[in-house]
Design a protein around this motif. Sequence first.
Motif, PDB file in Angstrom:
ATOM      1  N   VAL A 150       0.841  -0.964   0.095  1.00 49.62           N
ATOM      2  CA  VAL A 150       0.128   0.056   0.165  1.00 49.62           C
ATOM      3  C   VAL A 150       0.829   1.388   0.151  1.00 49.62           C
ATOM      4  N   PRO A 151       0.239   2.331  -0.547  1.00 49.55           N
ATOM      5  CA  PRO A 151       1.136   3.631  -0.757  1.00 49.55           C
ATOM      6  C   PRO A 151       1.099   4.504   0.486  1.00 49.55           C
ATOM      7  N   ASP A 152       0.897   4.145   1.802  1.00 53.13           N
ATOM      8  CA  ASP A 152       0.995   4.941   2.898  1.00 53.13           C
ATOM      9  C   ASP A 152       2.111   5.608   3.221  1.00 53.13           C
ATOM     10  N   ASP A 153       1.544   6.643   3.869  1.00 59.52           N
ATOM     11  CA  ASP A 153       2.744   7.555   4.572  1.00 59.52           C
ATOM     12  C   ASP A 153       2.632   7.055   6.050  1.00 59.52           C
ATOM     13  N   PRO A 154       3.682   6.923   6.564  1.00 60.02           N
ATOM     14  CA  PRO A 154       3.620   6.221   8.106  1.00 60.02           C
ATOM     15  C   PRO A 154       2.546   7.223   9.103  1.00 60.02           C
ATOM     16  N   VAL A 155       2.374   8.537   8.873  1.00 58.82           N
ATOM     17  CA  VAL A 155       1.278   9.245   9.504  1.00 58.82           C
ATOM     18  C   VAL A 155       0.057   9.166   9.283  1.00 58.82           C
ATOM     19  N   GLN A 156      -0.300   8.206   8.181  1.00 58.21           N
ATOM     20  CA  GLN A 156      -1.778   8.292   7.924  1.00 58.21           C
ATOM     21  C   GLN A 156      -2.460   7.498   8.731  1.00 58.21           C
ATOM     22  N   THR A 188      -5.365   5.709   8.063  1.00 60.54           N
ATOM     23  CA  THR A 188      -5.673   4.378   7.518  1.00 60.54           C
ATOM     24  C   THR A 188      -5.185   4.513   6.099  1.00 60.54           C
ATOM     25  N   SER A 189      -5.467   3.567   5.161  1.00 55.48           N
ATOM     26  CA  SER A 189      -5.210   3.562   3.772  1.00 55.48           C
ATOM     27  C   SER A 189      -6.263   4.394   3.266  1.00 55.48           C
ATOM     28  N   ASP A 190      -5.919   5.293   2.278  1.00 56.61           N
ATOM     29  CA  ASP A 190      -6.784   6.175   1.617  1.00 56.61           C
ATOM     30  C   ASP A 190      -6.878   6.254   0.164  1.00 56.61           C
ATOM     31  N   HIS A 191      -5.854   5.612  -0.559  1.00 58.54           N
ATOM     32  CA  HIS A 191      -5.743   5.622  -1.750  1.00 58.54           C
ATOM     33  C   HIS A 191      -4.712   4.538  -2.219  1.00 58.54           C
ATOM     34  N   GLY A 192      -4.812   4.204  -3.674  1.00 59.35           N
ATOM     35  CA  GLY A 192      -4.180   3.399  -4.296  1.00 59.35           C
ATOM     36  C   GLY A 192      -2.856   4.000  -4.804  1.00 59.35           C
ATOM     37  N   TRP A 193      -2.059   3.146  -5.342  1.00 61.98           N
ATOM     38  CA  TRP A 193      -0.864   3.364  -5.992  1.00 61.98           C
ATOM     39  C   TRP A 193      -1.020   4.250  -7.237  1.00 61.98           C
ATOM     40  N   ASP A 194      -0.095   5.341  -7.353  1.00 59.22           N
ATOM     41  CA  ASP A 194      -0.175   6.083  -8.717  1.00 59.22           C
ATOM     42  C   ASP A 194       0.705   5.265  -9.659  1.00 59.22           C
ATOM     43  N   PHE A 195       0.252   4.058 -10.245  1.00 59.60           N
ATOM     44  CA  PHE A 195       0.970   3.197 -10.902  1.00 59.60           C
ATOM     45  C   PHE A 195       2.143   3.861 -12.321  1.00 59.60           C
ATOM     46  N   ARG A 196       1.207   4.950 -12.607  1.00 54.75           N
ATOM     47  CA  ARG A 196       1.996   5.703 -13.612  1.00 54.75           C
ATOM     48  C   ARG A 196       3.629   5.829 -13.396  1.00 54.75           C
ATOM     49  N   VAL A 197       3.606   6.289 -11.973  1.00 59.96           N
ATOM     50  CA  VAL A 197       5.137   6.732 -11.594  1.00 59.96           C
ATOM     51  C   VAL A 197       5.589   5.858 -10.755  1.00 59.96           C
ATOM     52  N   SER A 255      -0.012  -8.759  -3.715  1.00 54.31           N
ATOM     53  CA  SER A 255      -1.289  -7.871  -4.193  1.00 54.31           C
ATOM     54  C   SER A 255      -0.860  -6.403  -3.990  1.00 54.31           C
ATOM     55  N   LEU A 256      -1.446  -5.671  -4.884  1.00 54.65           N
ATOM     56  CA  LEU A 256      -1.093  -4.187  -4.826  1.00 54.65           C
ATOM     57  C   LEU A 256      -2.371  -3.234  -4.716  1.00 54.65           C
ATOM     58  N   PHE A 257      -2.446  -2.518  -3.765  1.00 52.34           N
ATOM     59  CA  PHE A 257      -3.703  -1.725  -3.559  1.00 52.34           C
ATOM     60  C   PHE A 257      -3.937  -0.467  -4.610  1.00 52.34           C
ATOM     61  N   THR A 258      -5.064  -0.539  -5.226  1.00 49.74           N
ATOM     62  CA  THR A 258      -5.561   0.056  -6.379  1.00 49.74           C
ATOM     63  C   THR A 258      -6.858   0.798  -6.357  1.00 49.74           C
ATOM     64  N   ASP A 259      -6.630   2.097  -6.914  1.00 43.84           N
ATOM     65  CA  ASP A 259      -8.005   3.076  -6.890  1.00 43.84           C
ATOM     66  C   ASP A 259      -8.897   2.202  -7.948  1.00 43.84           C
ATOM     67  N   PRO A 260     -10.333   2.523  -7.869  1.00 45.16           N
ATOM     68  CA  PRO A 260     -11.169   2.233  -8.793  1.00 45.16           C
ATOM     69  C   PRO A 260     -11.072   2.954 -10.250  1.00 45.16           C
ATOM     70  N   ASN A 261     -10.237   2.484 -10.999  1.00 45.19           N
ATOM     71  CA  ASN A 261      -9.900   3.096 -12.263  1.00 45.19           C
ATOM     72  C   ASN A 261      -9.219   2.470 -13.314  1.00 45.19           C
ATOM     73  N   PRO A 262     -10.028   1.697 -14.136  1.00 43.10           N
ATOM     74  CA  PRO A 262      -9.484   0.916 -15.274  1.00 43.10           C
ATOM     75  C   PRO A 262      -8.481   1.298 -16.025  1.00 43.10           C
ATOM     76  N   GLU A 263      -8.251   2.488 -16.060  1.00 44.43           N
ATOM     77  CA  GLU A 263      -7.056   3.093 -16.914  1.00 44.43           C
ATOM     78  C   GLU A 263      -5.578   2.863 -16.153  1.00 44.43           C
ATOM     79  N   ARG A 268      -2.020  -9.909  -7.879  1.00 40.63           N
ATOM     80  CA  ARG A 268      -3.470  -9.416  -7.645  1.00 40.63           C
ATOM     81  C   ARG A 268      -3.324  -8.079  -7.327  1.00 40.63           C
ATOM     82  N   ILE A 269      -4.617  -7.629  -7.459  1.00 38.86           N
ATOM     83  CA  ILE A 269      -4.628  -6.257  -6.950  1.00 38.86           C
ATOM     84  C   ILE A 269      -5.650  -6.412  -6.000  1.00 38.86           C
TER      85      ILE A 269
END
Length: 251
Positions: free
Chosen positions: A98-104, A106-115, A135-143, A155-156
């Motif tokens: 998951v792309p969490d910052d340690p201070v978050q 809870t998890s609130d977004h998926g990876w920006d896979f483009r970068v 498995s990779l945490f992924t936002d609901p965006n088919p693109e 998996r995602i």
Amino acid sequence: MSVALSVNLNAVAQLRNRRNLPWPSVIGMGRVALNSGAQGITIHPRPDQRHIRFSDVGELLALIDNEFPDRELNIEGYPSDDFVLLCEKHRPKQVTLVPDDPVQTTSDHGWDFRVSYKKLSPIVARLKGGGMRISLFTDPNPEVIKWVTQTGCNRIELYTGPYGATYLDPEQSKEELERLVQTADTAQSRGIDVNAGHDLTIQNLSALLARIPYLAEVSIGHALTADALEYGMAQTVKRFLKVCSGDRIQT
């Protein structure tokens, strides 16, 4: 075909950590959940150990290895060097990055896979080389799935938080669900299995599974722990398992 239920124990650990006392027992609640039919346990050991402690990881793996060898431990976390080493030490069946910052909170977004796909690819390969499913945490965006495929993950995990947040808005719920369906269908068409998690409840899980019946696993913690205050952990797990098997529950 039933969808696997992985019970997230972070909220149980957070309640325990409010006092310097051994209850509620994370291991004990994990045992109850697995005895009640849950197919797995999910934990997210953060650097500050504000809920799951590093010592919990080995104890939960021992619980599964000794008493429930057909079940799974899923460890979530940001792929820092320390986290990767923790996973290599314990070798859970599944690791969810998951792309969490340690201070978050809870998890609130998926990876920006483009970068991120170039950074994630060698980590995925390293952990897969240790026999772990990734498995990779992924936002609901088919693109984004075209970038996901570059990582080599198995998996995602669909981030269902926006869907869960629409509990008072049926029309918005339909829109969020459609995004999840499109993303899941795209991933499956590319040979990537699909998990889902975050703010799933008895109420919204039925609709999700009706549209994505091929989900491999759902990871549920907050709502399940909240329901356990009313129904008890054992009965709550059984209620969620009924939904995972396709039954509807009166609420």
